[in-house]
Enzyme design. Structure first.
Site, PDB file in Angstrom:
ATOM      1  N   HIS A 101      49.902 -31.593  -7.442  1.00 37.02           N
ATOM      2  CA  HIS A 101      48.788 -32.514  -6.951  1.00 37.02           C
ATOM      3  C   HIS A 101      49.408 -32.458  -5.907  1.00 37.02           C
ATOM      4  CE1 HIS A 101      47.571 -35.626 -10.473  1.00 37.02           C
ATOM      5  NE2 HIS A 101      47.844 -33.679 -10.775  1.00 37.02           N
ATOM      6  N   ASP A 102      50.310 -32.007  -5.572  1.00 32.98           N
ATOM      7  CA  ASP A 102      50.642 -32.023  -3.658  1.00 32.98           C
ATOM      8  C   ASP A 102      49.845 -31.150  -3.118  1.00 32.98           C
ATOM      9  OD1 ASP A 102      52.494 -32.615  -1.491  1.00 32.98           O
ATOM     10  OD2 ASP A 102      53.787 -30.618  -1.735  1.00 32.98           O
ATOM     11  N   VAL A 108      45.622 -31.676  -2.366  1.00 34.19           N
ATOM     12  CA  VAL A 108      44.888 -33.728  -1.347  1.00 34.19           C
ATOM     13  C   VAL A 108      43.742 -32.495  -0.931  1.00 34.19           C
ATOM     14  CG1 VAL A 108      46.931 -34.544  -1.927  1.00 34.19           C
ATOM     15  CG2 VAL A 108      46.842 -32.803  -0.042  1.00 34.19           C
ATOM     16  N   THR A 122      49.435 -26.664 -21.785  1.00 34.58           N
ATOM     17  CA  THR A 122      50.573 -25.375 -23.052  1.00 34.58           C
ATOM     18  C   THR A 122      51.709 -26.465 -22.882  1.00 34.58           C
ATOM     19  OG1 THR A 122      51.175 -23.898 -24.157  1.00 34.58           O
ATOM     20  CG2 THR A 122      51.493 -23.748 -21.124  1.00 34.58           C
ATOM     21  N   ASP A 144      48.937 -29.688 -25.606  1.00 30.19           N
ATOM     22  CA  ASP A 144      48.684 -28.484 -26.537  1.00 30.19           C
ATOM     23  C   ASP A 144      49.466 -29.025 -27.771  1.00 30.19           C
ATOM     24  OD1 ASP A 144      49.249 -26.031 -28.093  1.00 30.19           O
ATOM     25  OD2 ASP A 144      49.441 -25.059 -25.851  1.00 30.19           O
ATOM     26  N   SER A 203      52.617 -26.517 -30.001  1.00 25.13           N
ATOM     27  CA  SER A 203      53.445 -26.025 -28.819  1.00 25.13           C
ATOM     28  C   SER A 203      53.767 -26.738 -27.508  1.00 25.13           C
ATOM     29  CB  SER A 203      53.159 -24.481 -28.847  1.00 25.13           C
ATOM     30  OG  SER A 203      52.637 -23.833 -28.364  1.00 25.13           O
TER      31      SER A 203
END
EC number: 1.11.1.7
Length: 323
Positions: free
Chosen positions: A58-59, A62, A187, A238, A241
């Site tokens: 997320h950094d 932007v 995952t 997931d 696993s």
């Protein structure tokens, strides 16, 4: 935990002024200090690993302006109108781990290691601790001074079509291969029922379930997320696993067992489907190694696009606020 060595990871300079071992002279223990902070948090709560990976992602996603760059630690800045307060960043976590690492680094090497680099290193270590690959992280990023919630509007959404996902990734210089490979981060980790329950009961306002969900998995999901149930309940991204970094995510997408709509849509498009199929292959080990290698490469690519280096930005003393 696989250490990947290839020509792309041994090159000294990657994406401008970033390079492997940037702190080898100025703060030789920098990466070990970050690793120690992540290990300590992971020991107490393994679910922090996908949290830190998402925080870094997320950094880096932007919207770039003349004051905000990709991967500049702006997501770490606190404030009522900062990125971390944006609706798109609901549920992001791991700030305390970054803060702990930063405090130790400031005690050891004051004013040297950026918060942006701590995030990149912590994301790598989180994948490694989850039995995924490890890779050499090019460092040398500088921290941004500005953080605005409005810049988070371009973050990928669980509701995104392939066209929308492709557009958002292309804006960062990333192609379809990068898109599918980085989606494989799902995952590990969890989501909340509120982000996917619409697929189970009223998909596109039809009153029916999303037809791309396999019938057997639909029954499981409806049990986990009952109609009008607790929207904050967490479910694994997931199903096979979720604590292990592997290729089962792609096998789930192929079988119609993707939890998020955006993940399952990877199977709708011919080009992204081909990449999913490659990762979901039946030769155990070979395809796992390929994904490990490609994921590491995609992470280096994503985290090196239009970053602050040199004299741009600053080195924050505290990650949650500009100096």
């Amino acid at each position: 935990m696989i250490a990947l060595v290839a020509s792309w990871s041994s090159t000294a300079v990657v994406h401008g002024q970033l390079k492997n071992g940037f702190y080898s002279s100025s703060c030789p223990k920098a990466e070990a200090i970050v690793r120690s902070a992540v290990e300590s948090a992971f020991k107490d709560d393994p679910s922090i690993a996908p949290g830190l990976l998402r925080l870094h992602f997320h950094d880096c996603f932007v919207q770039v302006t003349n004051r905000i760059s990709f991967c500049d630690g702006s997501v770490l800045i606190s404030g009522s109108n900062a990125e971390r307060s944006a609706p798109q960043n609901l549920g992001i976590r791991g700030f305390e781990v970054i803060d702990a690492a930063k405090a130790q680094l400031e005690a050891s090497c004051p004013g040297v290691v950026s918060c942006a680099d701590i995030l990149a290193l912590a994301a790598r270590d989180s994948v490694d601790l989850s039995n995924g690959p490890s890779w050499a992280v090019p460092t040398g990023r500088r921290d941004g001074r500005v953080s605005s919630a409005s810049q988070a509007a371009v973050l990928p959404s669980p509701l995104d079509s392939i066209a929308a996902q492709r557009q958002k990734f292309a804006a960062k210089g990333l192609d379809d291969h990068d898109l599918v490979t980085l989606a494989g981060a799902h995952t590990i980790g969890q989501t909340e029922c509120r982000f996917m329950s619409y697929r189970l009961y009223n998909f596109t306002a039809t009153g029916n379930a999303d037809p791309t969900i396999s019938q057997s998995f639909l029954a499981q999901l409806q049990t986990l997320c009952p109609r009008n149930g607790n929207g904050l309940k967490k479910i694994p991204l997931d199903r096979d696993s979720h604590g292990n970094f592997d290729t089962s995510f792609f096998k789930n997408v192929k079988a119609g067992n993707g939890v998020l709509e955006s993940d399952q849509r990877l199977w709708d498009d011919a080009n992204t489907r081909r990449i999913v199929e490659n990762y979901a292959g039946t030769i155990r080990g070979l395809f796992g190694f390929r994904f490990d290698f490609e994921f590491s490469k995609a992470m280096i690519k994503m985290s090196g696009v239009e970053v602050k280096t040199g004299r741009d930005g600053e080195i924050r003393k505290v990650c949650s606020r500009a100096n």
